[in-house]
Each structure stands twice: as structure tokens, then as C-alpha cells.
Design an enzyme around this catalytic site. Structure first.
Site, mmCIF file in Angstrom:
data_model
loop_
_atom_site.group_PDB
_atom_site.id
_atom_site.type_symbol
_atom_site.label_atom_id
_atom_site.label_comp_id
_atom_site.label_asym_id
_atom_site.label_seq_id
_atom_site.Cartn_x
_atom_site.Cartn_y
_atom_site.Cartn_z
ATOM 1 N N GLY A 8 32.127 84.266 81.541
ATOM 2 C CA GLY A 8 33.554 84.611 81.680
ATOM 3 C C GLY A 8 34.107 85.207 80.398
ATOM 4 N N ALA A 9 33.277 86.014 79.733
ATOM 5 C CA ALA A 9 33.657 86.532 78.408
ATOM 6 C C ALA A 9 34.322 87.900 78.476
ATOM 7 C CB ALA A 9 32.434 86.590 77.499
ATOM 8 N N VAL A 54 28.785 82.844 88.099
ATOM 9 C CA VAL A 54 28.110 81.639 87.590
ATOM 10 C C VAL A 54 27.823 80.604 88.681
ATOM 11 C CG1 VAL A 54 28.950 81.842 85.209
ATOM 12 C CG2 VAL A 54 30.309 80.550 86.891
ATOM 13 N N ASN A 80 32.320 79.069 79.980
ATOM 14 C CA ASN A 80 33.758 79.332 79.927
ATOM 15 C C ASN A 80 34.324 79.900 81.226
ATOM 16 O OD1 ASN A 80 36.396 80.236 78.467
ATOM 17 N ND2 ASN A 80 35.540 82.118 79.350
ATOM 18 N N SER A 132 40.041 71.584 80.053
ATOM 19 C CA SER A 132 41.469 71.874 79.906
ATOM 20 C C SER A 132 42.159 70.528 79.774
ATOM 21 C CB SER A 132 42.008 72.592 81.148
ATOM 22 O OG SER A 132 43.424 72.485 81.206
ATOM 23 N N TYR A 145 42.072 72.333 90.357
ATOM 24 C CA TYR A 145 41.773 72.776 88.987
ATOM 25 C C TYR A 145 41.607 71.566 88.072
ATOM 26 C CZ TYR A 145 42.377 75.300 84.539
ATOM 27 O OH TYR A 145 42.205 75.818 83.277
ATOM 28 N N ALA A 147 40.852 68.495 88.891
ATOM 29 C CA ALA A 147 39.637 67.746 89.264
ATOM 30 C C ALA A 147 38.396 68.437 88.702
ATOM 31 C CB ALA A 147 39.533 67.634 90.780
ATOM 32 N N LYS A 149 38.218 70.422 86.066
ATOM 33 C CA LYS A 149 38.173 70.314 84.605
ATOM 34 C C LYS A 149 37.836 68.885 84.164
ATOM 35 C CE LYS A 149 39.065 74.578 83.344
ATOM 36 N NZ LYS A 149 37.986 75.377 82.739
ATOM 37 N N ILE A 178 48.011 77.924 75.832
ATOM 38 C CA ILE A 178 47.462 79.031 75.025
ATOM 39 C C ILE A 178 48.065 80.332 75.551
ATOM 40 C CG2 ILE A 178 45.337 80.234 74.344
ATOM 41 C CD1 ILE A 178 45.404 77.345 73.305
#
Ligand code: ADP
Length: 238
Positions: A8-9, A54, A80, A132, A145, A147, A149, A178
């Protein structure tokens, strides 16, 4: 030379991580689901792009094979890749739940599973998983989300216990607010109010998260095993 696969870069925090590690002389394999984004990122930082999902076993196998042929065995992996999707719990569709778990948990599992034998063979390696703080405190309308993380934090601890004796350190990073493109797209009012709540009074930048990942990837972090570090402006103190 160290070689890292960053998933995920192609954008946001992943791109900042790939950029930072490239500046530290890592060979960087830039993965993203979005092939154009991966290519652009790889060109920018001097890495090698591999398009792939992924959560797809064949894509992950191709990702690691490409790393082996371009640079050799990966010494580092940064899991990521991820996505955010918001829905009230009662409206949350099973397909959206499954996709969230697939990208974050199955993706982290598949990529780690594919690189670990190479790291164990060299008795050295480092995996950093992107969690996160919402995995620690829960996000509103983000049950799937949160769950996923939280699952990443659990997976990090369990895998770290299992493989650290074989020379592989596994840790997680749980960022708070962020300034990513996603957050910048939210209303000015929300961002101002949220920033005022933070002990530091401001959001972090993707580069701040990249610094944390770079630390965990370095020998300076040789005693860090199964930990979750939180660049979060003091938002949550656990
Ligand atoms: P953030 O702002 O938190 O960094 P982004 O959405 O900018 O989040 O970055 C996440 C990256 O992960 C995106 O570039 C996206 O294309 C990528 N991504 C999402 N799902 C997958 C997946 N299944 N496989 C690989 N990359 C993915």
C-alpha cells in the site's frame, strides 16, 4: 543492503514510509493495488513497483518472487495496505465486513507468511504492521475497521512471541489523527475541533508515522518485540 517490501505504498502513509526507507538506503519494493500509484511512487523514490492485492495469495506470491529476483530476500516487511470504509453498524453489509478483514488481516497474514521463511533462514528480519488507535479505542461507525486493526495488534503480539527467538522482530504502529488526503478531505470544522482536543494541539503528518516505522526497522529498536507504538499527538494514552 536491506530490502523492504512496503504494501500500500502508492499513497499516503505508505508512500511516506517507502520514501523514508529509500532515503535510508533500503532497496524498496513498492506494492499497491493501484498499479499506476505504485509505479509513480517507485519512480519517485527509486524503488521497484509491483501491483497486487495483498488479500490475494497469488498476488502476494508474485510480490515476494519479484523481490527475490530484483533485490534478493527481503530483510524487512511493512504491512501497510489498507482502506477505510464508514458505515453504521446496522447498515454494515457482510461483504464490506469481509473485505475489511480480508485486506487488513488476511493481507497481513499472507504477506508475513510469504516472507517469514526467508527471514528465519537468515535468522534476521523485521516486520512492522500498520494498526490504528481506532483498533485500541474503537471508531464510531467503524466497527469492521476497528476490529481489523485490533486484530492486527493481536497478530503482531502472537507472531512476535513465536518468531523473535528465530531472529525476527514483529511490531505494530497505531497512528492517531494524521494529515492524510482522507483526513484533509473532511470538513475544516471537524479538523479544527479535533486538533483542539489533542494534547499537542495538532495532527501528525505521514512523515511522523514514517519516522516511527523507520525506528522499528532499525537496530536501535533491537529490544522492541510485539509492541505497538502510537504516534498520536497524545490523543489516546493507554
Ligand atoms: P492512508 O491515508 O491511511 O495512508 P491511503 O488510502 O492513502 O491510506 O493508502 C492506502 C494504500 O493502500 C492506497 O494506496 C491503496 O491503494 C492501498 N491498498 C488498499 N487496499 C489494498 C490491497 N488490497 N492491496 C494492496 N494495496 C492496497
Amino acid at each position: 543492503m536491506n530490502t523492504v517490501i512496503v504494501t500500500g505504498a502508492g499513497s499516503g502513509i505508505g508512500l511516506a514510509i517507502a520514501t523514508k526507507l529509500a532515503s535510508m538506503d533500503f532497496n524498496v519494493v513498492v506494492n499497491d493495488y493501484d498499479g499506476d500509484a505504485a509505479k509513480a511512487a517507485a519512480e519517485k523514490i527509486g524503488g521497484f513497483a509491483v501491483q497486487g492485492d495483498v488479500s490475494n495469495e497469488a498476488d502476494v506470491a508474485r510480490l515476494v518472487e519479484t523481490c527475490l529476483s530484483e533485490y534478493g530476500a527481503p530483510s524487512h516487511l511493512v504491512n501497510n495496505a489498507g482502506h477505510v470504509h464508514q458505515a453504521r453498524f446496522v447498515d454494515l453489509e457482510p461483504a464490506d465486513f469481509d473485505r475489511m478483514i480480508a485486506v487488513h488481516l488476511r493481507g497481513t497474514f499472507l504477506c508475513s507468511r510469504a516472507v517469514l521463511p526467508h527471514m528465519i533462514a537468515r535468522k534476521s528480519g523485521c516486520v512492522v504492521n500498520m494498526a490504528s488507535q481506532l483498533g485500541q479505542i474503537g471508531g464510531v461507525e467503524l466497527v469492521h475497521y476497528s476490529a481489523a486493526k485490533a486484530g492486527i495488534i493481536g497478530m503482531t503480539k502472537a507472531l512476535a512471541r513465536e518468531v523473535s527467538i528465530q531472529g525476527v522482530r514483529v511490531n505494530a504502529v497505531a497512528p492517531g489523527p494524521i494529515n492524510t488526503p482522507l483526513v484533509r478531505a473532511l470538513s475544516e470544522e471537524w479538523r479544527t475541533a479535533k486538533a483542539a482536543e489533542l494534547p499537542l494541539g495538532h495532527f501528525g503528518e505521514p512523515e511522523d508515522v514514517a519516522e516511527t516505522v523507520a525506528f522499528l526497522c532499525s537496530d536501535s529498536a533491537r529490544l522492541y518485540v510485539g509492541q505497538t507504538l502510537s504516534p498520536n499527538s497524545g490523543d489516546v494514552m493507554l
